[in-house]
Design an enzyme around this catalytic site. Structure first.
Site, mmCIF file in Angstrom:
data_model
loop_
_atom_site.group_PDB
_atom_site.id
_atom_site.type_symbol
_atom_site.label_atom_id
_atom_site.label_comp_id
_atom_site.label_asym_id
_atom_site.label_seq_id
_atom_site.Cartn_x
_atom_site.Cartn_y
_atom_site.Cartn_z
ATOM 1 N N MET A 30 45.254 29.079 33.563
ATOM 2 C CA MET A 30 45.673 30.373 34.126
ATOM 3 C C MET A 30 46.368 30.165 35.473
ATOM 4 O O MET A 30 46.518 31.120 36.250
ATOM 5 C CB MET A 30 44.464 31.298 34.279
ATOM 6 C CG MET A 30 43.820 31.606 32.930
ATOM 7 S SD MET A 30 42.858 33.113 32.924
ATOM 8 C CE MET A 30 41.633 32.736 34.154
ATOM 9 N N GLY A 31 46.804 28.941 35.765
ATOM 10 C CA GLY A 31 47.566 28.695 36.983
ATOM 11 C C GLY A 31 46.713 28.551 38.225
ATOM 12 O O GLY A 31 45.508 28.302 38.131
ATOM 13 N N HIS A 34 44.755 23.353 41.074
ATOM 14 C CA HIS A 34 44.047 22.510 42.037
ATOM 15 C C HIS A 34 43.853 21.139 41.377
ATOM 16 O O HIS A 34 44.345 20.910 40.251
ATOM 17 C CB HIS A 34 42.722 23.152 42.443
ATOM 18 C CG HIS A 34 41.860 23.571 41.290
ATOM 19 N ND1 HIS A 34 41.326 22.670 40.392
ATOM 20 C CD2 HIS A 34 41.459 24.791 40.871
ATOM 21 C CE1 HIS A 34 40.613 23.313 39.492
ATOM 22 N NE2 HIS A 34 40.687 24.614 39.743
ATOM 23 N N HIS A 37 42.788 20.964 37.618
ATOM 24 C CA HIS A 37 43.871 21.160 36.641
ATOM 25 C C HIS A 37 44.757 19.908 36.560
ATOM 26 O O HIS A 37 45.141 19.475 35.479
ATOM 27 C CB HIS A 37 44.766 22.330 37.058
ATOM 28 C CG HIS A 37 44.082 23.655 37.104
ATOM 29 N ND1 HIS A 37 43.959 24.387 38.260
ATOM 30 C CD2 HIS A 37 43.481 24.393 36.132
ATOM 31 C CE1 HIS A 37 43.328 25.519 37.999
ATOM 32 N NE2 HIS A 37 43.017 25.550 36.726
ATOM 33 N N GLY A 148 38.427 21.351 30.492
ATOM 34 C CA GLY A 148 37.544 20.886 31.566
ATOM 35 C C GLY A 148 36.070 21.149 31.260
ATOM 36 O O GLY A 148 35.709 22.245 30.818
ATOM 37 N N ASP A 151 34.053 24.341 32.509
ATOM 38 C CA ASP A 151 33.822 25.539 31.692
ATOM 39 C C ASP A 151 33.163 25.114 30.379
ATOM 40 O O ASP A 151 33.761 25.173 29.304
ATOM 41 C CB ASP A 151 35.144 26.266 31.450
ATOM 42 C CG ASP A 151 35.746 26.766 32.752
ATOM 43 O OD1 ASP A 151 35.319 27.810 33.243
ATOM 44 O OD2 ASP A 151 36.621 26.073 33.311
ATOM 45 N N GLN A 154 33.023 27.498 27.403
ATOM 46 C CA GLN A 154 34.369 27.663 26.837
ATOM 47 C C GLN A 154 34.693 26.487 25.912
ATOM 48 O O GLN A 154 35.249 26.666 24.830
ATOM 49 C CB GLN A 154 35.367 27.735 27.987
ATOM 50 C CG GLN A 154 36.810 27.858 27.586
ATOM 51 C CD GLN A 154 37.663 28.224 28.795
ATOM 52 O OE1 GLN A 154 37.675 29.362 29.217
ATOM 53 N NE2 GLN A 154 38.355 27.266 29.364
ATOM 54 N N VAL A 177 36.145 18.065 38.413
ATOM 55 C CA VAL A 177 36.603 17.530 39.704
ATOM 56 C C VAL A 177 35.992 18.397 40.804
ATOM 57 O O VAL A 177 35.984 19.628 40.715
ATOM 58 C CB VAL A 177 38.142 17.533 39.789
ATOM 59 C CG1 VAL A 177 38.616 17.058 41.149
ATOM 60 C CG2 VAL A 177 38.720 16.651 38.684
ATOM 61 N N SER A 186 37.683 25.309 41.889
ATOM 62 C CA SER A 186 37.973 26.521 41.127
ATOM 63 C C SER A 186 39.061 27.289 41.857
ATOM 64 O O SER A 186 39.104 27.284 43.096
ATOM 65 C CB SER A 186 36.709 27.384 41.022
ATOM 66 O OG SER A 186 37.058 28.706 40.670
HETATM 67 P P1 AMP Z 1 41.613 27.862 34.292
HETATM 68 O O1 AMP Z 1 42.996 27.889 34.817
HETATM 69 O O2 AMP Z 1 40.576 28.156 35.315
HETATM 70 O O3 AMP Z 1 41.464 28.654 33.019
HETATM 71 O O4 AMP Z 1 41.324 26.352 33.890
HETATM 72 C C1 AMP Z 1 42.197 25.639 33.051
HETATM 73 C C2 AMP Z 1 41.514 24.367 32.588
HETATM 74 O O5 AMP Z 1 41.172 23.582 33.736
HETATM 75 C C3 AMP Z 1 40.195 24.656 31.844
HETATM 76 O O6 AMP Z 1 40.083 23.758 30.742
HETATM 77 C C4 AMP Z 1 39.163 24.388 32.903
HETATM 78 O O7 AMP Z 1 37.920 23.993 32.375
HETATM 79 C C5 AMP Z 1 39.808 23.252 33.678
HETATM 80 N N1 AMP Z 1 39.224 23.157 35.023
HETATM 81 C C6 AMP Z 1 39.042 24.182 35.916
HETATM 82 N N2 AMP Z 1 38.424 23.731 37.029
HETATM 83 C C7 AMP Z 1 38.198 22.394 36.829
HETATM 84 C C8 AMP Z 1 37.597 21.356 37.600
HETATM 85 N N3 AMP Z 1 37.085 21.605 38.813
HETATM 86 N N4 AMP Z 1 37.538 20.114 37.085
HETATM 87 C C9 AMP Z 1 38.049 19.863 35.843
HETATM 88 N N5 AMP Z 1 38.640 20.782 35.055
HETATM 89 C C10 AMP Z 1 38.718 22.031 35.543
#
Ligand code: AMP
Length: 282
Positions: A30-31, A34, A37, A148, A151, A154, A177, A186
């Protein structure tokens, strides 16, 4: 780096890549990128001929309008970061391309969707996630999808969906991470101010306390859970849940044995945070 805005454009690119014999790795996001991602993107780039990232703030998975409105968005900065992580294609569809008038289909995963995050955020959350990821996998048609561990539920929901609906894709789960002090990265952390940033470490403390109990030989779930809760309360945070579950079904475990997931969610100031640890207990 190329940017595509519609499923058709994305599908045309993937068809050509596959015809040329290239493997495709895909990171749905979702952009507001960090280091978490970026670690997924680097891995996708290193293990595939073509690495694709999607950027779509999916309105259907948000259960709070305020959370959706406050979600950080900066596509230009994200595009630069993605390119630096080895991404060749960004798929950034408009909401109207994803959900055109008349859209009526929902993917719903029973069981694992209904507890913890599903119970707290409501049934719409994982339905929104499963539906959008099914659509993204049909648009990107990748060999590997990178998710990741942050989640964890998920991951379990999407594993189930991919198996049940015969998506021809391998799931690669990447480690969480963290910031140097242990806070899981996050996109929502940017909204933690002052004291709240310190209190956010309560999740990490709770997980560490539970892991400590297990390392000392405790196998009764309730005692391990109590240790985690106590550590969080000491840091001034009362979690929405602190659960110890089977990492596939997300059902609670009375005694700890084999693969065990410790999962926590808590509100800290304006932000809802989640974290987890996967541990093998013998
Ligand atoms: P999101 O944009 O928050 O939906 O995350 C996109 C992907 O990045 C998902 O598969 C998350 O699980 C992963 N992700 C988010 N935060 C972290 C993190 N701190 N370490 C590793 N993967 C992450």
């Amino acid at each position: 780096m190329q940017i595509f805005r519609t499923p058709r454009e994305m599908q045309d690119f993937v068809r050509e890549s596959r015809r040329a014999g290239k493997t495709i790795g895909f990171v749905p996001t979702m952009g507001a990128f960090h280091a978490g991602h970026l670690s997924l993107m680097r891995r996708a780039a290193s293990e595939n001929d073509v690495a694709v990232v999607s950027l779509f703030v999916n309105p259907t998975q948000f259960n709070e309008a305020a959370d959706l409105a406050a979600y950080p968005r900066d596509e230009a900065a994200d595009a630069r970061l993605a390119e630096s992580a080895g991404i060749q294609v960004m798929y950034a569809p408009d909401a109207s391309a994803m959900y055109p008038p008349g859209f009526a289909t929902t993917v719903s995963v029973a069981g694992v969707s209904e507890v913890l995050e599903g119970a707290t955020r409501g049934p719409g959350h994982f339905q929104g996630v499963a539906t959008v990821v099914a659509k993204l996998l049909n648009a990107v048609a990748c060999d590997r999808v990178y998710l990741g561990q942050k989640d964890a539920q998920q991951v379990a929901v999407l594993h189930r969906m991919i198996r049940d609906l015969d998506f021809d894709v391998d799931v690669v789960v990447c480690a969480t991470v963290r910031e140097p002090d242990g806070l899981a990265m996050s996109s929502r952390n940017a909204r933690l101010r002052g004291d709240d940033r310190t209190r956010a470490l309560a999740l990490r403390h709770g997980l560490d306390a539970a892991l400590g109990e297990i390392a000392r030989g405790e196998r009764a779930m309730e005692r391990v859970q109590m240790a985690g809760l106590r550590a969080m309360h000491e840091k001034g945070v009362d979690p929405e849940y602190f659960a110890i579950v089977d990492p596939t079904s997300f059902m609670p475990l009375a005694r700890l044995n084999g693969d065990v997931l410790i999962a926590v969610a808590a509100r800290v100031g304006p932000v809802r945070l989640i974290d987890n640890e996967l541990v093998h207990v013998s």
